[in-house]
Structure formats: C-alpha cells, structure tokens
Design an enzyme around this catalytic site. Structure first.
Site, PDB file in Angstrom:
ATOM      1  N   GLY A 161       0.837  -1.204   0.000  1.00  0.00           N
ATOM      2  CA  GLY A 161       0.000   0.000   0.000  1.00  0.00           C
ATOM      3  C   GLY A 161       0.858   1.234   0.000  1.00  0.00           C
ATOM      4  O   GLY A 161       2.086   1.158  -0.097  1.00  0.00           O
TER       5      GLY A 161
ATOM      6  N   GLU B  99       4.900  -1.460  -7.443  1.00  0.00           N
ATOM      7  CA  GLU B  99       5.124  -2.677  -6.654  1.00  0.00           C
ATOM      8  C   GLU B  99       5.281  -3.919  -7.529  1.00  0.00           C
ATOM      9  O   GLU B  99       6.041  -4.815  -7.191  1.00  0.00           O
ATOM     10  CB  GLU B  99       3.946  -2.877  -5.697  1.00  0.00           C
TER      11      GLU B  99
ATOM     12  N   GLU C  29      11.074  -7.573   0.516  1.00  0.00           N
ATOM     13  CA  GLU C  29      10.832  -8.949   0.122  1.00  0.00           C
ATOM     14  C   GLU C  29       9.361  -9.087  -0.254  1.00  0.00           C
ATOM     15  O   GLU C  29       8.486  -8.632   0.476  1.00  0.00           O
ATOM     16  CB  GLU C  29      11.173  -9.865   1.303  1.00  0.00           C
TER      17      GLU C  29
END
Lengths: 268, 268
Positions: free
Chosen positions: A55, A75, A124
């Site tokens: 987010g 992302e 990660e």
DNA sequence: AGAATAGTGTCTTTCAGACAATATATG
DNA sequence: CATATATTGTCTGAAAGACACTATTCT
C-alpha cells in the site's frame, strides 16, 4: 440557537485533524491452477517482519483509483490491469501509530505480467496461495464481522512457508477475506475472470475454467461450464472463436478472443 | 541505492498533507409505494442553495461506520437502522474548496422513524423520489462512468419540485445512482428490503412486495413474489407467521415477523 | 492401440414468469 | 351480491447440475 448549534458543530476541533489516507492493493493472480496474492514483508515497525498487503499514502494530486494504479506499477511493474475498489477500512485502532484510513483495491493480474522480483526489490515480496476461506459473503459487514473467521485463513508461500491470518500485519487478514469473497460473489456475473488470462486474444475455455476453479477453490463440471460460458458470452459476441490450438498434448482446443464491452476498460 | 530510493519515497512531501475525510449518508425510505431519499439544501458555498446528500467530517475518535451512525442520528433522529458502506469517492476536484474524500454510506429507514422535521432544522431537508435510473450496474466503476447517465436522473420533492441530477451539489448525482443500483443488485440475495419495514415483527407480504417494487421501480407478479419469499425465508425460519391482520379492507392478510439472522445486526 | 485432452448430448430438478382460479373480508 | 384484497395452483420455458458419450490429437 440554530446558528449557534451549527457554529459549534462546524467548529468542533476534531474536524480539523485529518486522518492519514492510504491505498492498499490486493494483487491477485492465478498460477499453477491456484489463486495467489502478492504480499510484502514489512521492514518497519509496527509489525516488523510480518507479511502485509502492499500500500501507500494517497497523494494530494491523485484520486484513489490513480494512487492504486501508481502503486501497482511501482510494486509489481504492471499497468492496464483490472482494478476495482474493494472497501474502505477505518477502525480507529487499526494502525497503532496514528489514525489511518485505508481504501482497499483489488487487482487481477495475469501471472506472466507480474515482475515483482525484477524491480529494485526494496522489500521482500512473494505470492501466497490462500486456503481456508469459507462461508457466505451475503450481507456481511467487512469491518465488524470477519475478524474471527479471517484468522483461520492459511496462506502458503513459495517455499511452502505457512502463514495464518493472525500472523498478518494490521487488519489485513480481514481485508483478504473480504476480497476473496467479493471475487467469488462477482465471478459469475462480471468479467472478473478474464482479467487473469495471460492473453485475452487467445485462450481456451479450459484455461478460463481453471481460473474460475482457482477463485472458487472447487472443481467445476467441464460440460456445464462450457455451456454456460458460451451461452453468456458467445451469443452476445463478447467472445469469438479464433481457430484451433497447435502443438499440444491431446485434442487441440478452440482458441477464443475476449472483446471487452465498451465502458469497462481500465482507466489510464 | 535501495534505501535511498525508499527514503525519497517515504519523504515525498505530498504524503504529509492529508485530505479531508467526510462521511456522506444516503438515507433511503419507502413511503407511498415510492423509494425516497433525504436531501438537504446547502446553506453555504459552494453549491449554495443546491440540494445535497447529508454528510459530515469524520472525527479522529470514530470509525466511518460510527460517524455514519452519528450523522444519521443528528440528521434524521434515527438509530439502529441498517447502514452499509457504499463506496469511497475521491476524485481530485470533486470539491472545489479543498481535497475531500467522501466515504458514502447507504441507510434503509422505515418512513415512520424519520424525524428530520422535528429536529432543530438547521437546514431545509426533504424527501425526494427518484426516477430515471436505468441500465445495468454490472461491473461499472462508480467514479469513472456514471456521471453522464446520472445527470438525467429526476428527483421529485414534496411540493412537486423537480430536480435533475445535474442540479445537485458536487458529484452527488453519481453517488445516488451508484446507491440505487447497489440496492437493486442486492435486493434479492440480501435482507435489504426488511430494513424499510415499519414493524419487522408484524408485516404482510404485500407490504414487503411494495418495498421491492419501489426499489426496482417496476411491478412484480403477486403470486411469484409470495412463492419466492416464502421459499427463501420461511423454510429457514427467518420469517414466521404471526396470525391474521384485523380490520382491513378485503381478505385479511397473514402477518409475519422477521428474525434477523445472528451476525447481521446493526453495530451499536 | 492407448493416453490425454477437447467437446457434445441427455436427463432431471429447480426455478422464474405468466396467468388462472380460489378464499375471505367489507359494504 | 359486488368489490377488494389475499392466497394458491398450474403451465411453460430457461437454466443448473450430474453424468455419459464422442472427437481429435500425440506417442
């Protein structure tokens, strides 16, 4: 009297404090006949080391839709995927640091388009398959009811890593449960499943069925599925035949192309 | 490199400006066999004098659900009504003054419970019936698509006052359209209609049918409606017979009582 | 041929919609 | 009885689900 009352109401000091507003993105994909969700491991407090839904803060010059599109680009390196608003979570203590309101979005991405490992990889990230989501979604209020059952959800990571709902950061278990139930509910009266196809201009009905099965987490009757899809989509011209598959095991399947009805395209 | 990138991202100045967050409440009721919506006339700029959906700022110590419940109490003097989150509207320029994000809620209130005239009456308020909402809601994205068709909506006030969608304040026409379509879509697989009953412990199936007809804006077959409702609700014990009506014109109707399934109550 | 996958056909049950018929109250 | 409303019954066609069968490729 009236204007005084109104005055007080308008000048209540709490109205001038603004909560933080974030956009959370549930990036779903289907690979290996399983529904999977992209999670990132938090490298900050709170919930340091826990898995979480990606987010980011909503900027002042972008709508929530735009923020969601930006965030999924950052992302997962993907653009032009189906993205829809899921729900807005606003419980007062959902973030221990400060008041944070989160507008959650749901994205459907073909597995081949996901490049979350190719990026800089600041955090990660991993795809988790989802099990243990049961029950009806009829009339449930996402924020008040789902927590109990959401915690028994089981996520399986790439190395077989097991994560339960209660291991996740914040209220993210409930958000995931809401998203899966939403997808299941909308699957058969929207074009949701097509968002997972690697190539909407060339796919087989078996591939489409695998997507439905992954979302519903149960197998579907082959014949009935074909009949239903062809009746719904072929008659209205939303799927059209594109010739036979080549070089495959078994009988070659008919390839189809999906014509997205005008007005449901992803906004830029 | 990575932490620098992350640093920049975390310290982007725009993330520290927070938008205002409001909660808008669509208070629906059914009276005189018509679906009606409570609107207030704005007594401030912008859109001074225009009709608008009631709303208010989200306070720092309340969730959006709580703010919606508070606001409906203040505006219409009702408590314990069905309230559900509709959608969050966040277009950058939806409010000309400043950046405002609005979490819209939908409330279903029996007409007899509404006391918006009895209160202090700071603003002029009125119930408007809604016409001219057509088309499917399947897969539509509320904020990107609905504006065109929403503007042709026609609202009729108590004195026959006519208001079109484009006469309303802000993006409220689109919000109303989203709400009506949501209600229509959920009507037959949720308990939405029961929220409009004056007395859930004593109602006739004809009263319930009138509510369905008001929401769908079309008449339903009497026999088929009875059969469907009784199959869905009586077998599972969610409605039970309560004896016959008395002192009415025509054959007295069976009275029913609705047992709300545990877990769908309005939160406090 | 046999394995593997794709695609069709059939039967039953359920259900929505149209519409006819019956039941019970009041005046 | 006429009128008004409530309630039940019947018929048809569409569609879901279970399941058997056929078709086309490869090795």
């Amino acid at each position: 009297m009236q204007s005084e009352q109104q005055y007080l109401q308008n000048y209540d000091p709490s109205q001038f404090e603004h909560p933080s507003v974030t956009v959370d993105i549930l990036i779903f994909t289907v690979s290996d006949r399983k529904l999977r969700l992209l999670l990132i491991r938090r490298n900050e407090h709170p919930y340091l080391g826990k898995w979480a839904i990606p987010g980011g803060f909503l900027r002042m010059d972008e709508s929530a839709d735009e923020a969601a599109a930006r965030r999924i680009r950052e992302e997962a390196g993907v653009e032009n995927v189906h993205l829809e608003q899921l729900y807005t979570f606003s419980a007062v203590n959902r973030d221990p640091r400060t008041r944070v309101i989160s507008i959650a979005y749901l994205a459907t991405v073909p597995a081949g388009k996901l490049h979350f490992l190719a990026g800089a990889g600041a955090e990660e990230a991993a795809l988790f398959s989802i099990d243990g989501i049961t029950g009806e979604s009829v009339g449930e209020q996402p924020e008040t009811l789902q927590s109990r059952t959401a915690e028994s959800m089981i996520l399986t990571g790439p190395d077989g890593e097991l994560v339960t709902g209660s291991d996740l950061a914040f209220d993210h278990a409930g958000i995931i449960r809401t998203a899966v139930q939403r997808m299941r509910g909308k699957l058969d009266y929207t074009d949701l499943a097509f968002g997972f196809l690697e190539d909407t201009d060339s796919f087989t009905l078996t591939e489409l069925r695998f997507i439905h099965e992954a979302i519903l987490d149960r197998s579907l009757d082959i014949g009935n599925f074909r009949r239903t899809i062809k009746r719904e989509y072929e008659a209205s011209g939303r799927i059209v035949e594109q010739g036979l598959e080549k070089g495959c095991v078994g009988r070659p399947a008919m390839l189809y192309s999906f014509i997205r009805p005008s007005g449901s395209g992803t906004k830029d």
